[in-house]
Scaffold this active site. Structure first.
Site, PDB file in Angstrom:
ATOM      1  N   ARG A 277       0.810  -1.227   0.000  1.00  0.00           N
ATOM      2  CA  ARG A 277       0.000   0.000   0.000  1.00  0.00           C
ATOM      3  C   ARG A 277       0.839   1.272   0.000  1.00  0.00           C
ATOM      4  O   ARG A 277       0.376   2.332   0.400  1.00  0.00           O
ATOM      5  CB  ARG A 277      -0.987   0.000   1.172  1.00  0.00           C
ATOM      6  CG  ARG A 277      -1.992  -1.148   1.116  1.00  0.00           C
ATOM      7  CD  ARG A 277      -3.046  -1.048   2.215  1.00  0.00           C
ATOM      8  NE  ARG A 277      -4.035  -2.095   2.076  1.00  0.00           N
ATOM      9  CZ  ARG A 277      -3.926  -3.303   2.634  1.00  0.00           C
ATOM     10  NH1 ARG A 277      -2.859  -3.597   3.347  1.00  0.00           N
ATOM     11  NH2 ARG A 277      -4.869  -4.196   2.460  1.00  0.00           N
TER      12      ARG A 277
ATOM     13  N   LYS B 260       2.164  11.025 -11.657  1.00  0.00           N
ATOM     14  CA  LYS B 260       1.278  10.153 -12.424  1.00  0.00           C
ATOM     15  C   LYS B 260       1.995   8.840 -12.691  1.00  0.00           C
ATOM     16  O   LYS B 260       3.091   8.829 -13.246  1.00  0.00           O
ATOM     17  CB  LYS B 260       0.881  10.801 -13.746  1.00  0.00           C
ATOM     18  CG  LYS B 260      -0.272  11.778 -13.660  1.00  0.00           C
ATOM     19  CD  LYS B 260      -0.723  12.177 -15.056  1.00  0.00           C
ATOM     20  CE  LYS B 260      -1.942  13.069 -15.004  1.00  0.00           C
ATOM     21  NZ  LYS B 260      -2.388  13.449 -16.372  1.00  0.00           N
TER      22      LYS B 260
ATOM     23  N   GLU C  68       7.470  17.682 -25.701  1.00  0.00           N
ATOM     24  CA  GLU C  68       6.894  18.063 -24.413  1.00  0.00           C
ATOM     25  C   GLU C  68       7.429  19.419 -23.952  1.00  0.00           C
ATOM     26  O   GLU C  68       6.723  20.184 -23.299  1.00  0.00           O
ATOM     27  CB  GLU C  68       7.171  16.985 -23.360  1.00  0.00           C
ATOM     28  CG  GLU C  68       6.479  15.659 -23.604  1.00  0.00           C
ATOM     29  CD  GLU C  68       4.988  15.666 -23.257  1.00  0.00           C
ATOM     30  OE1 GLU C  68       4.474  16.724 -22.830  1.00  0.00           O
ATOM     31  OE2 GLU C  68       4.343  14.622 -23.434  1.00  0.00           O
TER      32      GLU C  68
ATOM     33  N   LYS D   9       5.850  22.752 -14.888  1.00  0.00           N
ATOM     34  CA  LYS D   9       5.065  21.600 -14.441  1.00  0.00           C
ATOM     35  C   LYS D   9       4.919  21.590 -12.928  1.00  0.00           C
ATOM     36  O   LYS D   9       3.842  21.282 -12.407  1.00  0.00           O
ATOM     37  CB  LYS D   9       5.698  20.285 -14.915  1.00  0.00           C
ATOM     38  CG  LYS D   9       4.829  19.079 -14.520  1.00  0.00           C
ATOM     39  CD  LYS D   9       5.025  17.874 -15.370  1.00  0.00           C
ATOM     40  CE  LYS D   9       3.970  16.821 -15.060  1.00  0.00           C
ATOM     41  NZ  LYS D   9       4.150  15.582 -15.852  1.00  0.00           N
TER      42      LYS D   9
ATOM     43  N   GLU E 260      -5.283  16.515 -10.762  1.00  0.00           N
ATOM     44  CA  GLU E 260      -5.934  16.841 -12.023  1.00  0.00           C
ATOM     45  C   GLU E 260      -7.439  17.029 -11.875  1.00  0.00           C
ATOM     46  O   GLU E 260      -8.241  16.463 -12.640  1.00  0.00           O
ATOM     47  CB  GLU E 260      -5.631  15.777 -13.084  1.00  0.00           C
ATOM     48  CG  GLU E 260      -5.784  16.305 -14.512  1.00  0.00           C
ATOM     49  CD  GLU E 260      -5.252  15.339 -15.560  1.00  0.00           C
ATOM     50  OE1 GLU E 260      -6.047  14.876 -16.367  1.00  0.00           O
ATOM     51  OE2 GLU E 260      -4.042  15.070 -15.540  1.00  0.00           O
TER      52      GLU E 260
ATOM     53  N   ARG F 192      -4.388  21.203 -13.822  1.00  0.00           N
ATOM     54  CA  ARG F 192      -3.380  20.252 -14.285  1.00  0.00           C
ATOM     55  C   ARG F 192      -3.725  19.638 -15.637  1.00  0.00           C
ATOM     56  O   ARG F 192      -2.836  19.214 -16.389  1.00  0.00           O
ATOM     57  CB  ARG F 192      -3.171  19.155 -13.237  1.00  0.00           C
ATOM     58  CG  ARG F 192      -2.094  18.158 -13.640  1.00  0.00           C
ATOM     59  CD  ARG F 192      -1.701  17.243 -12.517  1.00  0.00           C
ATOM     60  NE  ARG F 192      -0.709  16.270 -12.979  1.00  0.00           N
ATOM     61  CZ  ARG F 192       0.025  15.508 -12.190  1.00  0.00           C
ATOM     62  NH1 ARG F 192      -0.097  15.610 -10.873  1.00  0.00           N
ATOM     63  NH2 ARG F 192       0.890  14.652 -12.672  1.00  0.00           N
TER      64      ARG F 192
ATOM     65  N   ASN G 165      -2.179  18.261 -20.779  1.00  0.00           N
ATOM     66  CA  ASN G 165      -2.536  17.253 -21.773  1.00  0.00           C
ATOM     67  C   ASN G 165      -2.787  17.841 -23.153  1.00  0.00           C
ATOM     68  O   ASN G 165      -3.424  17.190 -23.992  1.00  0.00           O
ATOM     69  CB  ASN G 165      -3.778  16.481 -21.308  1.00  0.00           C
ATOM     70  CG  ASN G 165      -3.483  15.591 -20.123  1.00  0.00           C
ATOM     71  OD1 ASN G 165      -2.561  14.795 -20.140  1.00  0.00           O
ATOM     72  ND2 ASN G 165      -4.266  15.747 -19.066  1.00  0.00           N
TER      73      ASN G 165
ATOM     74  N   HIS H  58      -2.598  15.574 -26.137  1.00  0.00           N
ATOM     75  CA  HIS H  58      -2.502  14.193 -25.673  1.00  0.00           C
ATOM     76  C   HIS H  58      -3.737  13.360 -26.009  1.00  0.00           C
ATOM     77  O   HIS H  58      -3.617  12.144 -26.215  1.00  0.00           O
ATOM     78  CB  HIS H  58      -2.248  14.165 -24.161  1.00  0.00           C
ATOM     79  CG  HIS H  58      -0.847  14.487 -23.786  1.00  0.00           C
ATOM     80  ND1 HIS H  58      -0.245  15.692 -24.115  1.00  0.00           N
ATOM     81  CD2 HIS H  58       0.088  13.780 -23.101  1.00  0.00           C
ATOM     82  CE1 HIS H  58       0.996  15.697 -23.650  1.00  0.00           C
ATOM     83  NE2 HIS H  58       1.219  14.554 -23.042  1.00  0.00           N
TER      84      HIS H  58
ATOM     85  N   HIS I  47      -2.815  10.123 -27.771  1.00  0.00           N
ATOM     86  CA  HIS I  47      -3.090   8.802 -27.211  1.00  0.00           C
ATOM     87  C   HIS I  47      -3.880   7.950 -28.205  1.00  0.00           C
ATOM     88  O   HIS I  47      -3.692   6.731 -28.280  1.00  0.00           O
ATOM     89  CB  HIS I  47      -3.865   8.926 -25.907  1.00  0.00           C
ATOM     90  CG  HIS I  47      -3.042   9.464 -24.771  1.00  0.00           C
ATOM     91  ND1 HIS I  47      -3.599   9.856 -23.575  1.00  0.00           N
ATOM     92  CD2 HIS I  47      -1.708   9.672 -24.650  1.00  0.00           C
ATOM     93  CE1 HIS I  47      -2.635  10.293 -22.770  1.00  0.00           C
ATOM     94  NE2 HIS I  47      -1.486  10.182 -23.407  1.00  0.00           N
TER      95      HIS I  47
ATOM     96  N   HIS J 264       5.842   8.347 -27.760  1.00  0.00           N
ATOM     97  CA  HIS J 264       4.836   9.197 -27.119  1.00  0.00           C
ATOM     98  C   HIS J 264       4.967  10.648 -27.572  1.00  0.00           C
ATOM     99  O   HIS J 264       3.977  11.290 -27.944  1.00  0.00           O
ATOM    100  CB  HIS J 264       4.972   9.095 -25.598  1.00  0.00           C
ATOM    101  CG  HIS J 264       4.044  10.006 -24.849  1.00  0.00           C
ATOM    102  ND1 HIS J 264       2.674   9.869 -24.884  1.00  0.00           N
ATOM    103  CD2 HIS J 264       4.294  11.093 -24.072  1.00  0.00           C
ATOM    104  CE1 HIS J 264       2.120  10.816 -24.151  1.00  0.00           C
ATOM    105  NE2 HIS J 264       3.079  11.571 -23.656  1.00  0.00           N
TER     106      HIS J 264
END
Length: 362
Positions: free
Chosen positions: A118, A140, A182, A224, A234, A238, A242, A245, A249, A262
């Site tokens: 955990r 992330k 990026e 960032k 997010e 935030r 993206n 993206h 994606h 990517h």
């Protein structure tokens, strides 16, 4: 060495930026917790840097695992290999995982750290430009699913990030260009002055000139860090990170993970986002041309994959974390240097943008 701090209260951490950082024994030791350390790397990075890192950790009980290299291996099966090793070695809660590799390694290592017992500590040592300026910062973590990228994961912050510019000299040119995508994103969404600086210095970055490269990494991390500090999980701001993206994606999933890096997919996605922003009457045509021109100057792709139709894009974009109640939401620009929060865009306009952009760039 420069330090950028990500201010998240008890989850705050430093980003160290400089040369030969991960062979700085004292610096690494300050972030280790307990005596057990596992280094997670991949088969490409292992022969380049694993031994150098191991030399700094001889006072610890260290094990390592090298996963297969590539976006196609960013899966639950790969993460399970990390769990197997942690359990076989009887790692306890005060152990530390170290991610030594690009964004795929970092995302999977962070996800394993979030889940094992955990939650245990982990450190990011990103070895690609894209990971140094983006994926290693912000917490992330996760894996891909055949139906969508990064749909399984967790927000889980590292103890620290080591952005070592010296490792970028072994980076293939294609990977370097993917990272620059990026970097350009930060100028487009947040800082018009940084965008102008990039227009004047992108050639030096691609030549790995130290001063330009270090500043590009530092400013990207500063932007960032500021965004993540304001919105860790997010729920609002935030999401502007993206830009491009949602389109990108779709390209990665539709063409098969690994065909496009990517950053390459995001570069095409940003071109589409610029075009869409113009069609929404947010930016003018000169702004579109300015953004796409900078992207193309790096050698990044700007044309759509011929195998993907507009219907393919819409189907794949429907599986996105920003969507609400089945509505496709994307990031657009209010102006260069200022992104808008996610907003629902009519599917007809999306289809028209994709089709007409494809016709123009073919």
């Amino acid at each position: 060495m420069n330090v950028v701090n990500v201010d998240l209260g008890e989850n705050s951490y430093p980003i160290y930026i400089g040369n030969n950082l991960f062979v700085d024994k004292q610096l690494i030791h300050t972030l280790l917790n307990g005596s057990q350390v596992m280094i997670v790397t991949n088969t490409t990075v292992k022969p380049l840097y694993l031994d150098q890192l191991l030399d700094q950790l001889n006072e610890f009980k260290v094990t390592s695992i090298a996963l297969q290299d590539g976006e196609q291996y960013k899966t639950l099966a790969s993460v399970n290999q990390i769990f197997d090793e942690l359990l076989n070695q009887r790692f306890s809660r005060n152990a530390t995982l170290i991610a030594l590799g690009g964004g795929v390694v970092g995302d999977m290592t962070g996800f394993a750290a979030a889940c094992y017992l955990r939650g245990i500590n982990f450190i990011q040592i990103p070895t690609t430009l894209l990971a140094q300026v983006d994926s290693s910062v912000g917490g992330k973590t996760g894996v891909n699913h055949p139906l969508g990228k990064n749909m399984i994961g967790a927000f889980y912050q590292p103890q620290g990030v080591f952005a070592d510019t010296s490792v970028l000299h072994t980076l293939p040119e294609r990977e370097l260009m993917a990272g620059v995508a990026e970097v350009i994103k930060y100028g487009l969404i947040y800082d018009i002055e940084f965008l102008a600086w990039l227009e004047n210095h992108v050639d030096q970055i691609l030549k790995l000139e130290d001063s330009a490269l270090s500043y590009a990494i530092q400013r990207s991390c500063e932007i960032k860090a500021a965004i993540v500090s304001a919105d860790e999980k997010e729920s609002g701001l935030r999401a502007i990170l993206n830009l491009g993206h949602t389109f990108g994606h779709a390209i990665e999933a539709g063409c098969g993970y690994g065909q496009y890096l990517h950053g390459e997919a995001v570069a095409i996605g940003m071109c589409l986002a610029l075009e869409l922003s113009h069609r929404l009457q947010r930016i003018n045509l000169d702004d579109v041309v300015r953004g796409i021109t900078l992207i193309e100057r790096t050698g990044l792709p700007s044309t759509l994959p011929p195998e993907l139709t507009a219907d393919d894009f819409l189907r794949l974009m429907a599986v996105d974390k920003k969507n609400v109640d089945g509505n496709i939401r994307v990031i657009v620009l209010n102006q260069l240097g200022q992104a808008a929060l996610p907003e629902t865009v009519n599917s007809g306009l999306l289809r028209q943008t994709i089709n007409e952009y494809g016709d123009m760039r073919s």
